[in-house]
Design an enzyme around this catalytic site. Structure first.
Site, PDB file in Angstrom:
ATOM      1  N   ASP A   1       0.818  -1.218   0.000  1.00  0.00           N
ATOM      2  CA  ASP A   1       0.000   0.000   0.000  1.00  0.00           C
ATOM      3  C   ASP A   1       0.851   1.267   0.000  1.00  0.00           C
ATOM      4  OD1 ASP A   1       0.993  -0.398   2.577  1.00  0.00           O
ATOM      5  OD2 ASP A   1      -0.952  -0.810   3.464  1.00  0.00           O
TER       6      ASP A   1
ATOM      7  N   ASN B   1      -7.199  -3.111  14.445  1.00  0.00           N
ATOM      8  CA  ASN B   1      -8.606  -3.391  14.127  1.00  0.00           C
ATOM      9  C   ASN B   1      -8.758  -4.570  13.160  1.00  0.00           C
ATOM     10  OD1 ASN B   1      -7.688  -2.315  11.753  1.00  0.00           O
ATOM     11  ND2 ASN B   1      -9.009  -0.500  11.780  1.00  0.00           N
TER      12      ASN B   1
ATOM     13  N   HIS C   1      -6.989  -4.995  10.329  1.00  0.00           N
ATOM     14  CA  HIS C   1      -6.745  -4.729   8.895  1.00  0.00           C
ATOM     15  C   HIS C   1      -5.452  -5.386   8.430  1.00  0.00           C
ATOM     16  CE1 HIS C   1      -4.590  -0.612   9.757  1.00  0.00           C
ATOM     17  NE2 HIS C   1      -3.670  -1.475   9.395  1.00  0.00           N
TER      18      HIS C   1
END
Ligand code: GLP
Length: 260
Positions: A67, A136, A138
């Site tokens: 990313d 969380n 991800h």
């Protein structure tokens, strides 16, 4: 899912480094999917040290990072391109032309995402995808409720993720709102997924990923579907696993037990 539990973060990082090195020895022109984040810093440090001490060469390796922040040019100090150049690419014998990250400053980020996805396919797909884990759940920047079949695209970051990553930005800098990230489906296409999570603050996400239901609310749980997923964690990150004793029995000290 192979769950390898090591006593400390240090030994967990070493295990991940040895699995990456093994991939590079088996296939010197491997296509590696790489990750960023604090968890990976000691991994790259150890990988560089191994490389300098007779470890495998990066000469024929191709890399694709997971990313990049939308809006950050590669030269921006907080871009993931800068991170990778600083901690790995600038310290090994890799050909920079074969290192790929999405362009955060692309004029049309959506087109850039499509181009990136196609570039991975053109290289024959990923042999090994290294992954960290968000608090969380991800992976990459696939925030909760990301489609489990998603491909590379733009994601809006959660407030929690922006807060967690704010430590890397100066107080007067704006933390990006969007990122270009490989999708969960893109990640699942890798021939081997290797996730590292260390520390007590990851224990809830680790438990949800391994033992929770397969659910978009925890994108990392999609690894339950992968035929070859290796999860490397330290004891602190393993603390909330219900089947902890079983994993330790199957892989004592994170080793592969002999079948007798
Ligand atoms: C970041 C990255 C992820 C990384 C995760 C955990 O936002 N996009 O690839 O795995 O969050 O980061 P850390 O290792 O710093 O906890």
């Amino acid at each position: 899912m192979k769950v390898l539990i090591l006593e400390t973060a240090d030994t967990a990082q070493e295990r991940v480094v040895s699995l990456i090195a093994q991939t590079m020895r088996d296939k010197p022109n491997a296509v590696l999917g790489l990750a960023t984040g604090g968890t990976m810093l000691p991994v790259y440090e150890k990988l560089v040290a191994l490389h300098k001490n007779g470890g495998p060469s990066f000469r024929d390796v191709t890399t694709f990072n997971l990313d990049e922040y939308v809006g950050l040019a590669p030269e921006h100090p907080q871009s993931y391109r800068s991170y990778m150049n600083d901690v790995l690419f600038g310290k090994v014998d890799i050909n920079l032309q074969r290192t790929h990250l999405p362009r955060g400053d692309a004029r049309n980020p959506e087109d850039e995402a499509l181009r990136y996805e196609a570039a991975i396919a053109q290289c024959g797909g990923l042999d090994l995808q290294l992954l960290g884990l968000g608090h969380n759940g991800h992976i990459g920047f696939n925030e909760p409720t990301s489609s489990l079949k998603s491909r590379t695209r733009i994601k809006t970051l959660t407030r929690e993720t922006r807060d967690a990553n704010s430590r890397y930005f100066r107080a007067d800098e704006t933390i990006p709102t969007f990122a270009i990230t490989m999708g969960v489906g893109t990640i699942l296409d890798a021939r081997h997924c290797l996730l590292l999570a260390t520390g007590a603050q990851k224990a809830d996400a680790v438990a949800a990923m391994i033992e929770g239901p397969l659910a978009a609310v925890c994108p990392a749980s999609a690894l339950q579907l992968h035929p070859k997923a290796t999860i490397v964690i330290d004891m602190a990150a393993a603390a909330k696993l219900k089947l902890l004793d079983y994993y330790l029995h199957v892989h004592p000290d994170g080793t592969a037990r002999e079948v007798v």
